[in-house]
Motif scaffolding. Sequence first.
Motif: not given
Length: 400
Positions: A53-72
């Motif tokens: 259960g819970g969030h897929d950790r690979g998906g979480v890392l992908a979202d963080v990478a997108v956030m960084i690319a977006d200027g996070g």
Amino acid sequence: MVKRNRRGRLRVTTGAVGVVGHAGARLLVDLAETLGLGEGLSAAMAATRTRGGGHDRGGVLADVAVMIADGGEAISDLAVLRDQPGLFGEVASHATAWRALAAVDDAAIGRIGEARAEARAVAWAAGADPGFYVIDIDAALVGSHSDKQQAAPTYKRGFGFHPLMAYLDATGEALAGLLRPGNAGSGTGADHVRVLDDALAQLPIDPATLEVIVRTDSAGCSHEFLDAARARHVRFVVGHALTAAIAAAIVDLPEAAWVPAVSADGADERDGAEVAEITGLVDLAGWPPGTRMIARREDPHPGAQLSFTDVDGHRFQVCVTDLADTDIAYLEALYRGRGRAERSIADHKDTGLANLPSASFAINTAWVQLSLIAMDLLAWSRLLLLDGVLAHAEPKRLRY
């Protein structure tokens, strides 16, 4: 009379439907999925999950990478994605993102690297393959305003970290990165070899069959590093210190030995700059067979202060290479192209590298790996999806 700038009237409403912010970041999400990066990261992080259960950790890392690319710049910036589930789906909480980063150990970094390489192969097959492979390895200084693990005084009297990075010159892809303490040596051969190995693992080509060149400043001019490059079938173009013996050999060269230097693209001669080969005038016996030394002299810019290494009214620079090309002006221009690595580092600092979010060195190491993914997503977007000025735009313009 002052002419005022007339602006259109604004209307504030709470009844709009479907209004989103940072909508362009969805392009990066879809690109990652299309290239198989999201699936690869999920597989890479599967072994770190301790419960169902819970969030897929690979998906979480992908979202963080997108956030960084977006200027996070911090984990809390993940809220930009999370607050728009209709656009980005269900995005993990801050706490879940922190746990995912904390789960990235050395073994996971290796698997993440494999996922990145597989996605790169797909991107190159789709048209991102530049056909010319020069790897720039250079160090950066990242300041720290708090006492984070392994933050230390730097050689420029700052405080923080001294990561060593590798970029592909033709595309701006961030191939590898090694987070190091601030007092790490600039010319540490073992670190250069490690980063080179990590960078080569990212390339969908074999250096034994296609020419790959590694380029560094004089920090990479060590026997350990150049011998390792030769063992891996990688050619090198690296800076060399201007010793007294080398300077004497350069000054004694006849004028006929000098040929005009050329611009970075090779199209024009550069006024006041010449190059010469001095291989036969210096001792290169300890370097890999076939090593050559190229010297460059240039008239100082008006008003520039000369130093003790500026002999005979010229400024000198030397590099060594094992490339066999007979056009020494081209070889010197190839080395001078190393300056583009500084632009890549500046873009990378604008894409996560300058803001290490944690007191934990391990979590900051994981963050650096995600910043590599963010840089790649931006590079692949430019190469595969954009044209005109955006095909060459820096991260700030892309975000705008």
